[in-house]
Enzyme design. Structure first.
Site, PDB file in Angstrom:
ATOM      1  N   SER A 162       0.844  -1.190   0.000  1.00  0.00           N
ATOM      2  CA  SER A 162       0.000   0.000   0.000  1.00  0.00           C
ATOM      3  C   SER A 162       0.876   1.233   0.000  1.00  0.00           C
ATOM      4  O   SER A 162       1.987   1.219   0.559  1.00  0.00           O
ATOM      5  CB  SER A 162      -0.907   0.025   1.233  1.00  0.00           C
ATOM      6  OG  SER A 162      -1.574   1.280   1.346  1.00  0.00           O
ATOM      7  N   TYR A 176      -1.061  -0.275  10.518  1.00  0.00           N
ATOM      8  CA  TYR A 176      -1.264  -0.518   9.093  1.00  0.00           C
ATOM      9  C   TYR A 176      -0.069  -0.036   8.287  1.00  0.00           C
ATOM     10  O   TYR A 176       0.452  -0.758   7.424  1.00  0.00           O
ATOM     11  CB  TYR A 176      -2.542   0.168   8.614  1.00  0.00           C
ATOM     12  CG  TYR A 176      -2.877  -0.166   7.181  1.00  0.00           C
ATOM     13  CD1 TYR A 176      -3.392  -1.414   6.846  1.00  0.00           C
ATOM     14  CD2 TYR A 176      -2.655   0.750   6.164  1.00  0.00           C
ATOM     15  CE1 TYR A 176      -3.671  -1.746   5.534  1.00  0.00           C
ATOM     16  CE2 TYR A 176      -2.936   0.440   4.841  1.00  0.00           C
ATOM     17  CZ  TYR A 176      -3.450  -0.805   4.535  1.00  0.00           C
ATOM     18  OH  TYR A 176      -3.729  -1.116   3.223  1.00  0.00           O
TER      19      TYR A 176
END
Length: 278
Positions: A142, A155
């Site tokens: 990501s 995350y």
């Protein structure tokens, strides 16, 4: 006929990848927690008899390995393995109750990526030893892994670790002929991102993302940000000195925590989608 194994396959990016490969005539192994969702996806794919579904939580590494072995035996090998399953949740280190969430995010996003790849490597080495050059291990990272996002430390850390892990693995396996591909999504239009109340720059339909990712994987690119505009943003962010980055993001709202769902999610730099190991 390519043999493709995908985790997190029942929705979003994973489902879009499954459809793109199925349209090319591939034979698929599809992993997700919910059997019903997998069955629904299977019903939409061409030649459903070619595909196998595995209702498995990627954090159950033994069950994941069993699914991998079944897929290898059924297909006589494997060509592409895509570790796509992931989860996203806001975390704040000061709250003890967030520790469990932190561990779950790292386990699903990072450790399960390694557990997904591991059962396939010996088979891929045997295939490349006989002349195949089409074996791919694909990690879905990501743009949120480029710089640490406030309120999303778990995350961001997990996706940064995926990027570094895939880089290490790429070098380790380079001589074997197995190509390791890191795909870095920006904002991708999925049911999970459609509920976001903040602007998402360069938002891309999941189907278009899948087409570009499939092409990137086929070429064996070592690292690719999709869409390309977010790649430019990522390079600029990486180049920012810490003082300027800290100033720019110091007032960014935080991603919602599990224990504080009333917090508003921030305009973070693309988790691709808020996948939930589906």
């Amino acid at each position: 006929m390519k043999r493709i194994f995908i985790t997190g396959a029942s929705s979003g990016i994973g489902a879009a990848l499954a459809k793109a490969y199925a349209d090319q005539g591939a034979s698929l192994g599809l992993v997700a927690r919910r059997q019903h969702s997998l069955e629904q996806l299977l019903a939409t794919l061409p030649n459903p008899e070619r595909h196998r579904i595995y209702p498995v939580d990627v954090n159950d590494h033994m069950a994941l390995s069993t699914a991998a072995e079944d897929f290898i035996v059924a297909g006589g090998g494997v060509d592409v393995v895509i570790a796509n399953a992931g989860i996203s949740q806001g975390t704040l280190t000061e709250f003890a109750e967030d520790q469990e969430v932190f561990e779950r995010i790292v386990a699903t996003n990072l450790l399960a990526t390694a557990a997904t790849f591991s059962p396939f490597i010996s088979t891929m080495k045997a295939q490349t030893g006989t002349g195949s050059r089409d074996c791919r291990l694909v990690g879905i990272a990501s743009v949120a892994g480029i710089r640490g996002l406030p309120g999303a430390s778990a995350y961001s850390a997990s996706k940064a670790a995926v990027i570094s892990y895939c880089e290490s693995l790429r070098v380790e396996l380079g001589a074997s002929g197995i190509r390791v591909v890191t795909v870095v999504p920006g904002y991708i239009d999925t049911p999970m991102t459609q509920v976001n109340a903040y602007p998402m720059p360069f938002l891309m339909p999941a189907e278009k993302f899948a087409q570009k990712a499939v092409a990137c994987i086929a070429c064996g690119n070592s690292y690719r940000v999709i869409p390309w505009q977010m790649g430019i943003v990522a390079k600029l962010l990486r180049a920012l000195p810490n003082w300027l980055y800290d100033f720019a993001f110091s007032k960014a709202p935080y991603k919602a925590r599990a224990a504080a769902s009333e917090k508003k999610a921030p305009p973070s730099l693309g988790s691709g989608e808020l996948r939930k190991n589906e």
